[in-house]
Design an enzyme around this catalytic site. Structure first.
Site, PDB file in Angstrom:
ATOM      1  N   CYS A  59       0.839  -1.199   0.000  1.00 40.73           N
ATOM      2  CA  CYS A  59       0.000   0.000   0.000  1.00 40.73           C
ATOM      3  C   CYS A  59       0.871   1.245   0.000  1.00 40.73           C
ATOM      4  O   CYS A  59       1.875   1.314   0.716  1.00 40.73           O
ATOM      5  CB  CYS A  59      -0.905  -0.013   1.234  1.00 40.73           C
ATOM      6  SG  CYS A  59      -1.884   1.489   1.449  1.00 40.73           S
ATOM      7  N   CYS A  62       1.517   4.449   3.501  1.00 42.13           N
ATOM      8  CA  CYS A  62       2.533   4.604   4.552  1.00 42.13           C
ATOM      9  C   CYS A  62       3.878   4.095   4.039  1.00 42.13           C
ATOM     10  O   CYS A  62       3.944   3.047   3.405  1.00 42.13           O
ATOM     11  CB  CYS A  62       2.161   3.813   5.803  1.00 42.13           C
ATOM     12  SG  CYS A  62       0.601   4.281   6.572  1.00 42.13           S
ATOM     13  N   CYS A 137      -6.790  -0.582   8.210  1.00 39.78           N
ATOM     14  CA  CYS A 137      -5.992   0.632   8.001  1.00 39.78           C
ATOM     15  C   CYS A 137      -5.789   1.305   9.355  1.00 39.78           C
ATOM     16  O   CYS A 137      -6.649   2.058   9.817  1.00 39.78           O
ATOM     17  CB  CYS A 137      -6.664   1.586   7.024  1.00 39.78           C
ATOM     18  SG  CYS A 137      -5.615   3.014   6.614  1.00 39.78           S
ATOM     19  N   GLN A 240      -8.264  19.567   7.679  1.00 39.76           N
ATOM     20  CA  GLN A 240      -7.073  18.949   8.241  1.00 39.76           C
ATOM     21  C   GLN A 240      -7.357  17.468   8.480  1.00 39.76           C
ATOM     22  O   GLN A 240      -8.469  17.091   8.865  1.00 39.76           O
ATOM     23  CB  GLN A 240      -6.679  19.631   9.551  1.00 39.76           C
ATOM     24  CG  GLN A 240      -6.331  21.105   9.403  1.00 39.76           C
ATOM     25  CD  GLN A 240      -5.131  21.330   8.488  1.00 39.76           C
ATOM     26  OE1 GLN A 240      -4.260  20.471   8.357  1.00 39.76           O
ATOM     27  NE2 GLN A 240      -5.097  22.489   7.846  1.00 39.76           N
ATOM     28  N   PHE A 267      -6.317  32.066   2.253  1.00 39.38           N
ATOM     29  CA  PHE A 267      -6.520  30.633   1.979  1.00 39.38           C
ATOM     30  C   PHE A 267      -7.277  30.003   3.151  1.00 39.38           C
ATOM     31  O   PHE A 267      -6.865  28.999   3.721  1.00 39.38           O
ATOM     32  CB  PHE A 267      -5.184  29.911   1.753  1.00 39.38           C
ATOM     33  CG  PHE A 267      -4.304  30.527   0.702  1.00 39.38           C
ATOM     34  CD1 PHE A 267      -4.471  30.202  -0.632  1.00 39.38           C
ATOM     35  CD2 PHE A 267      -3.313  31.444   1.048  1.00 39.38           C
ATOM     36  CE1 PHE A 267      -3.655  30.769  -1.619  1.00 39.38           C
ATOM     37  CE2 PHE A 267      -2.493  32.018   0.079  1.00 39.38           C
ATOM     38  CZ  PHE A 267      -2.664  31.680  -1.253  1.00 39.38           C
ATOM     39  N   GLU A 287     -10.625  33.363   0.163  1.00 40.56           N
ATOM     40  CA  GLU A 287     -10.537  31.994  -0.366  1.00 40.56           C
ATOM     41  C   GLU A 287     -11.089  31.989  -1.784  1.00 40.56           C
ATOM     42  O   GLU A 287     -11.956  32.792  -2.115  1.00 40.56           O
ATOM     43  CB  GLU A 287     -11.335  31.056   0.551  1.00 40.56           C
ATOM     44  CG  GLU A 287     -11.699  29.704   0.017  1.00 40.56           C
ATOM     45  CD  GLU A 287     -10.475  28.824  -0.203  1.00 40.56           C
ATOM     46  OE1 GLU A 287     -10.407  28.204  -1.276  1.00 40.56           O
ATOM     47  OE2 GLU A 287      -9.600  28.764   0.689  1.00 40.56           O
ATOM     48  N   ASP A 336      -2.303  30.105   4.982  1.00 39.69           N
ATOM     49  CA  ASP A 336      -2.213  28.648   4.912  1.00 39.69           C
ATOM     50  C   ASP A 336      -2.333  28.226   3.446  1.00 39.69           C
ATOM     51  O   ASP A 336      -3.360  27.691   3.017  1.00 39.69           O
ATOM     52  CB  ASP A 336      -3.329  28.019   5.757  1.00 39.69           C
ATOM     53  CG  ASP A 336      -3.262  26.500   5.778  1.00 39.69           C
ATOM     54  OD1 ASP A 336      -2.222  25.933   5.364  1.00 39.69           O
ATOM     55  OD2 ASP A 336      -4.252  25.860   6.195  1.00 39.69           O
ATOM     56  N   CYS A 362       2.481  23.150   4.570  1.00 42.99           N
ATOM     57  CA  CYS A 362       2.595  21.691   4.454  1.00 42.99           C
ATOM     58  C   CYS A 362       3.813  21.313   3.615  1.00 42.99           C
ATOM     59  O   CYS A 362       3.960  20.156   3.216  1.00 42.99           O
ATOM     60  CB  CYS A 362       1.326  21.080   3.865  1.00 42.99           C
ATOM     61  SG  CYS A 362       0.898  21.695   2.224  1.00 42.99           S
TER      62      CYS A 362
END
Length: 404
Positions: A59, A62, A137, A240, A267, A287, A336, A362
């Site tokens: 998968c 991860c 999962c 999030q 944003f 936004e 953001d 991020c």
């Protein structure tokens, strides 16, 4: 450990990247160019642990379940430090990484396709296009995992004759919201097909089911509490990934702009920060997505007198950033942006009379690029905190507090 979660070693032609190996290990591997396929671990790192999931290694969700938490979280902090060093900010103090995993992820995008005449639901394998069906999962919140594992009959009804669909699943306070992409227009479905979809949604006890933004059935309005406000997100809206992650990012953001009276939230999405900021200050929320802005405004209005004034502005901030002149009445900003960052918006903030800024990112590399613009225009970096919501993945988020 490389930035994408592959262990690295020196080779004649440059670095060799080995998935599923750990720093300090000696391994036997099949090397092709700069990539290696792990065949055997000859000397094991003390940081190696047993993966939590039976699908690990196939998968693509991860990459790092085999790495113990302490070195894994320290590596995420190092990613931020290295990104800053490359832009000349080697002396910046970076806080320890906050593990914001909570109960697990409340949001996930799964894929469904036909394999050997059967409908399979899962994640795309790493580095390829093949679907890995899942039977468990461990990164998902248990309430979401329970629904995800039962989605195959629903996916079968939504799948076109060829290709695959994406099922965006969100655990809300009123149940799981499933938004399907790639299934086609709702108005092209026959009545019998719609009835079967509704029956499946009822059987799964979904809060809402939608196709490409069109609602098929809404059994309960999906809602999420954000501070004193309650938001109903539109289908497929960005949020999030973990509830604890949202709370952590919001706490750090509010700390960064504490004391401000007028704040612009750039944003803003559905109001992750705006609705909490409005408990202490007037807020302009900007936004590009009309539906997310409408959800934010409705939530703010519904909170009654518990919030200060919240205004909204629809603007594609990547194409047309809010100008320094438009920000002249604000003393603080929150930004953001998407993974690519927002250099043009950072340049406008740098020219505005903004005194405090919370930058939520991020991607450490694009953040460090934008930070250079801000520092060159008088801002000082007062605190930077990495936050890990995507457990066992290479992704890391951060909140930076700046002042001038």
């Amino acid at each position: 450990m490389g930035a994408r979660g592959d262990s690295t070693t020196g080779g004649d032609g440059g670095p060799i990247y080995t998935p599923y190996a750990l720093p300090g290990e000696q391994v036997r591997a099949r090397v092709t160019g700069g990539r290696a396929e792990l065949l055997e671990v000859l000397r094991t790192s003390p940081d190696r642990q047993e993966p939590a999931c039976r699908h690990f290694g196939r998968c693509g969700g991860c990459q790092l379940q085999h790495w113990a938490d302490e070195p894994y979280l320290a590596w995420k902090r190092e990613q931020v430090i290295e990104a800053l060093e490359k832009r000349g900010f080697g002396g910046a103090r970076v806080e320890p990484t906050i593990a914001a995993w909570g109960d697990g992820r409340r949001r996930a995008a799964l894929h469904a396709a036909r394999q050997n005449n059967q409908v399979r639901v899962g994640f795309i394998e790493r580095g390829g296009a093949r679907l890995t069906p899942i039977t468990n999962c461990p990164v998902l919140a248990p309430a979401l995992e329970a629904i995800v594992l039962k989605l195959a009959p629903l996916a079968e009804l939504a799948l076109p004759q060829r290709g695959e669909i994406t099922l965006q699943c969100l655990l809300t306070d009123s149940g799981v919201d499933v938004s399907i992409k790639g299934a086609g227009r709702v108005d092209l479905l026959h009545r019998a097909g719609l009835e079967r979809l509704i029956a499946q949604a009822n059987a799964l006890n979904l809060a809402r089911l939608s196709f490409d933004g069109d609602t098929i059935i809404e059994r309960a309005k999906p809602t999420l509490r954000m501070g004193r406000a309650v938001v109903s997100p539109p289908p497929g809206a960005f949020l999030q990934p973990t509830a604890l992650g949202e709370e952590t990012l919001a706490r750090l953001t509010l700390e960064a702009v504490r004391g401000a009276k007028r704040i612009v939230d750039l944003f803003c999405g559905i109001g992750t920060f705006s609705l909490r900021l409005a408990e202490q200050a007037e807020v302009l929320a900007a936004e590009g997505d009309t539906e997310m802005l409408a959800a934010l405004k409705k939530a703010a209005d519904g909170a009654g007198g518990s919030l200060k004034e919240v205004s909204i502005l629809r603007r594609d901030l990547l194409r047309t950033p809010l100008s320094s002149l438009e920000m002249k009445k604000f003393d603080a900003a929150v930004m953001d942006p998407p993974r690519s960052g927002a250099r043009q918006q950072a340049e406008q903030i740098a020219r505005a009379p903004i005194r405090k800024l919370a930058y939520v990112s991020c991607d450490p590399a694009s953040f460090a690029r934008d930070l250079k613009v801000l520092i060159e225009n008088g801002f000082t970096l007062t605190k930077i905190t990495p936050v890990d919501q995507f457990r066992w993945s290479p992704h890391v988020e951060l909140v930076a507090a700046l002042e001038r």
